[in-house]
Design a protein around this motif. Structure first.
Motif, PDB file in Angstrom:
ATOM      1  N   GLY A 258       0.827  -1.200   0.000  1.00  0.00           N
ATOM      2  CA  GLY A 258       0.000   0.000   0.000  1.00  0.00           C
ATOM      3  C   GLY A 258       0.854   1.240   0.000  1.00  0.00           C
ATOM      4  O   GLY A 258       2.082   1.168  -0.009  1.00  0.00           O
ATOM      5  N   ARG A 259       0.183   2.382  -0.023  1.00  0.00           N
ATOM      6  CA  ARG A 259       0.875   3.663   0.048  1.00  0.00           C
ATOM      7  C   ARG A 259       0.072   4.601   0.912  1.00  0.00           C
ATOM      8  O   ARG A 259      -1.130   4.428   1.111  1.00  0.00           O
ATOM      9  CB  ARG A 259       1.168   4.273  -1.317  1.00  0.00           C
ATOM     10  CG  ARG A 259       0.028   4.608  -2.227  1.00  0.00           C
ATOM     11  CD  ARG A 259      -0.956   5.611  -1.846  1.00  0.00           C
ATOM     12  NE  ARG A 259      -0.698   7.007  -1.918  1.00  0.00           N
ATOM     13  CZ  ARG A 259      -1.538   7.908  -1.417  1.00  0.00           C
ATOM     14  NH1 ARG A 259      -2.645   7.554  -0.826  1.00  0.00           N
ATOM     15  NH2 ARG A 259      -1.306   9.171  -1.521  1.00  0.00           N
ATOM     16  N   LEU A 260       0.789   5.580   1.443  1.00  0.00           N
ATOM     17  CA  LEU A 260       0.179   6.525   2.359  1.00  0.00           C
ATOM     18  C   LEU A 260       0.827   7.882   2.121  1.00  0.00           C
ATOM     19  O   LEU A 260       2.023   7.949   1.835  1.00  0.00           O
ATOM     20  CB  LEU A 260       0.460   6.024   3.783  1.00  0.00           C
ATOM     21  CG  LEU A 260      -0.029   6.848   4.946  1.00  0.00           C
ATOM     22  CD1 LEU A 260      -0.599   5.925   6.006  1.00  0.00           C
ATOM     23  CD2 LEU A 260       1.095   7.666   5.514  1.00  0.00           C
ATOM     24  N   ALA A 261       0.034   8.930   2.193  1.00  0.00           N
ATOM     25  CA  ALA A 261       0.563  10.285   2.046  1.00  0.00           C
ATOM     26  C   ALA A 261       0.143  11.111   3.251  1.00  0.00           C
ATOM     27  O   ALA A 261      -1.028  11.093   3.642  1.00  0.00           O
ATOM     28  CB  ALA A 261       0.063  10.934   0.763  1.00  0.00           C
ATOM     29  N   ILE A 262       1.118  11.798   3.823  1.00  0.00           N
ATOM     30  CA  ILE A 262       0.860  12.714   4.938  1.00  0.00           C
ATOM     31  C   ILE A 262       1.028  14.125   4.402  1.00  0.00           C
ATOM     32  O   ILE A 262       2.126  14.524   4.001  1.00  0.00           O
ATOM     33  CB  ILE A 262       1.836  12.484   6.106  1.00  0.00           C
ATOM     34  CG1 ILE A 262       1.776  11.030   6.581  1.00  0.00           C
ATOM     35  CG2 ILE A 262       1.533  13.458   7.250  1.00  0.00           C
ATOM     36  CD1 ILE A 262       2.897  10.647   7.540  1.00  0.00           C
ATOM     37  N   ARG A 263      -0.069  14.867   4.369  1.00  0.00           N
ATOM     38  CA  ARG A 263      -0.019  16.254   3.912  1.00  0.00           C
ATOM     39  C   ARG A 263       0.410  17.116   5.090  1.00  0.00           C
ATOM     40  O   ARG A 263      -0.184  17.039   6.164  1.00  0.00           O
ATOM     41  CB  ARG A 263      -1.376  16.667   3.368  1.00  0.00           C
ATOM     42  CG  ARG A 263      -1.774  15.824   2.159  1.00  0.00           C
ATOM     43  CD  ARG A 263      -3.233  16.029   1.754  1.00  0.00           C
ATOM     44  NE  ARG A 263      -3.637  14.983   0.848  1.00  0.00           N
ATOM     45  CZ  ARG A 263      -4.301  13.873   1.209  1.00  0.00           C
ATOM     46  NH1 ARG A 263      -4.652  13.693   2.464  1.00  0.00           N
ATOM     47  NH2 ARG A 263      -4.632  12.968   0.313  1.00  0.00           N
ATOM     48  N   HIS A 264       1.422  17.932   4.883  1.00  0.00           N
ATOM     49  CA  HIS A 264       2.042  18.668   5.978  1.00  0.00           C
ATOM     50  C   HIS A 264       1.161  19.780   6.533  1.00  0.00           C
ATOM     51  O   HIS A 264       1.348  20.194   7.675  1.00  0.00           O
ATOM     52  CB  HIS A 264       3.382  19.243   5.543  1.00  0.00           C
ATOM     53  CG  HIS A 264       4.358  18.189   5.137  1.00  0.00           C
ATOM     54  ND1 HIS A 264       5.676  18.473   4.877  1.00  0.00           N
ATOM     55  CD2 HIS A 264       4.225  16.842   4.927  1.00  0.00           C
ATOM     56  CE1 HIS A 264       6.316  17.359   4.539  1.00  0.00           C
ATOM     57  NE2 HIS A 264       5.447  16.362   4.550  1.00  0.00           N
TER      58      HIS A 264
ATOM     59  N   GLY B  12     -10.096  14.916   2.157  1.00  0.00           N
ATOM     60  CA  GLY B  12      -8.690  14.535   2.068  1.00  0.00           C
ATOM     61  C   GLY B  12      -7.994  14.514   3.407  1.00  0.00           C
ATOM     62  O   GLY B  12      -7.388  13.534   3.784  1.00  0.00           O
ATOM     63  N   GLY B  13      -8.043  15.635   4.129  1.00  0.00           N
ATOM     64  CA  GLY B  13      -7.389  15.696   5.428  1.00  0.00           C
ATOM     65  C   GLY B  13      -5.882  15.621   5.342  1.00  0.00           C
ATOM     66  O   GLY B  13      -5.278  15.852   4.296  1.00  0.00           O
ATOM     67  N   HIS B  14      -5.271  15.297   6.476  1.00  0.00           N
ATOM     68  CA  HIS B  14      -3.814  15.200   6.555  1.00  0.00           C
ATOM     69  C   HIS B  14      -3.271  13.903   5.963  1.00  0.00           C
ATOM     70  O   HIS B  14      -2.164  13.892   5.431  1.00  0.00           O
ATOM     71  CB  HIS B  14      -3.347  15.252   8.022  1.00  0.00           C
ATOM     72  CG  HIS B  14      -3.359  16.602   8.630  1.00  0.00           C
ATOM     73  ND1 HIS B  14      -4.324  16.993   9.535  1.00  0.00           N
ATOM     74  CD2 HIS B  14      -2.526  17.657   8.495  1.00  0.00           C
ATOM     75  CE1 HIS B  14      -4.079  18.223   9.927  1.00  0.00           C
ATOM     76  NE2 HIS B  14      -2.986  18.657   9.312  1.00  0.00           N
ATOM     77  N   ILE B  15      -4.009  12.816   6.111  1.00  0.00           N
ATOM     78  CA  ILE B  15      -3.467  11.508   5.733  1.00  0.00           C
ATOM     79  C   ILE B  15      -4.449  10.781   4.826  1.00  0.00           C
ATOM     80  O   ILE B  15      -5.632  10.685   5.124  1.00  0.00           O
ATOM     81  CB  ILE B  15      -3.173  10.643   6.973  1.00  0.00           C
ATOM     82  CG1 ILE B  15      -2.184  11.356   7.901  1.00  0.00           C
ATOM     83  CG2 ILE B  15      -2.636   9.266   6.566  1.00  0.00           C
ATOM     84  CD1 ILE B  15      -1.930  10.644   9.228  1.00  0.00           C
ATOM     85  N   GLY B  16      -3.913  10.266   3.730  1.00  0.00           N
ATOM     86  CA  GLY B  16      -4.676   9.413   2.830  1.00  0.00           C
ATOM     87  C   GLY B  16      -3.915   8.117   2.636  1.00  0.00           C
ATOM     88  O   GLY B  16      -2.681   8.114   2.625  1.00  0.00           O
ATOM     89  N   TYR B  17      -4.615   7.020   2.522  1.00  0.00           N
ATOM     90  CA  TYR B  17      -3.956   5.723   2.388  1.00  0.00           C
ATOM     91  C   TYR B  17      -4.742   4.821   1.457  1.00  0.00           C
ATOM     92  O   TYR B  17      -5.954   4.967   1.293  1.00  0.00           O
ATOM     93  CB  TYR B  17      -3.788   5.048   3.761  1.00  0.00           C
ATOM     94  CG  TYR B  17      -5.060   4.987   4.563  1.00  0.00           C
ATOM     95  CD1 TYR B  17      -5.965   3.938   4.405  1.00  0.00           C
ATOM     96  CD2 TYR B  17      -5.378   5.990   5.474  1.00  0.00           C
ATOM     97  CE1 TYR B  17      -7.143   3.890   5.130  1.00  0.00           C
ATOM     98  CE2 TYR B  17      -6.551   5.951   6.204  1.00  0.00           C
ATOM     99  CZ  TYR B  17      -7.427   4.898   6.038  1.00  0.00           C
ATOM    100  OH  TYR B  17      -8.600   4.851   6.758  1.00  0.00           O
TER     101      TYR B  17
END
Length: 174
Positions: free
Chosen positions: A85-91, A101-106
């Motif tokens: 999987g992958r995960l993105a943390i928006r700063h 969307g928020g801070h974290i999407g996975y």
């Protein structure tokens, strides 16, 4: 044991297999990150290396952040040579990210779902978010996505509200 790692060209075969799984999945839509892959990266090793460099460069304001995006740390959830999987943390959040969307999407690749990966992946990401100065992370999910709701709640998510068809949660990062 799976772990979060920085994107790497070493996992190109598994990444490409995961992208193919996402495209073939009829249960859920194709996730944003799959449609965001530079098309040449799907067929050319050098273009894939450039894609990985772009994703890694999106972590700083002066990096390769594209117009309309905020800096984000993208991590891959892997076990051995398999990308699960992958995960993105928006700063930081924009008004649009506060709604959707928020801070974290996975995303967990279809062949690895229903094994607890999303819950573990989010748990592993929360200290990373804390290290970025995010004391509580805003996460959103579709109202109908009970699996994602369970993942967020299992990680301490406190329901905030519903905005249209999106549920919003605050999740502590400590």
């Amino acid at each position: 044991m799976p772990e979060l790692i920085d994107p790497t060209v070493r996992l190109r075969p598994s990444f490409l297999a995961a992208v193919a799984e996402f495209h073939a999945d009829r249960e859920q839509g194709v996730p944003w990150f799959v449609t965001n892959v530079d098309p040449p990266a799907l067929t050319d090793a050098d273009a894939f290396a450039a894609y990985v460099a772009r994703v890694l460069g999106e972590r700083t304001e002066d990096g390769a952040v594209r117009n309309g995006f905020v800096p984000m740390t993208t991590l891959w959830w892997v076990e051995g040579e398999e990308m699960l999987g992958r995960l993105a943390i928006r700063h930081r959040l924009t008004p649009a990210l506060e709604r959707v969307g928020g801070h974290i999407g996975y995303d967990v690749r279809p062949g690895a779902r229903r094994r607890g990966h999303a819950t573990a992946m989010l748990a592993a990401a929360l200290p990373v978010a804390r290290g970025l100065g995010i004391t509580r992370a805003l996460l959103t999910c579709d109202e109908a996505n009970t699996a994602s709701r369970r993942v967020i709640e299992a990680n301490g998510g406190e329901f905030l509200d519903t905005d249209g068809d999106k549920r919003r949660y605050w999740v502590p990062t400590a």
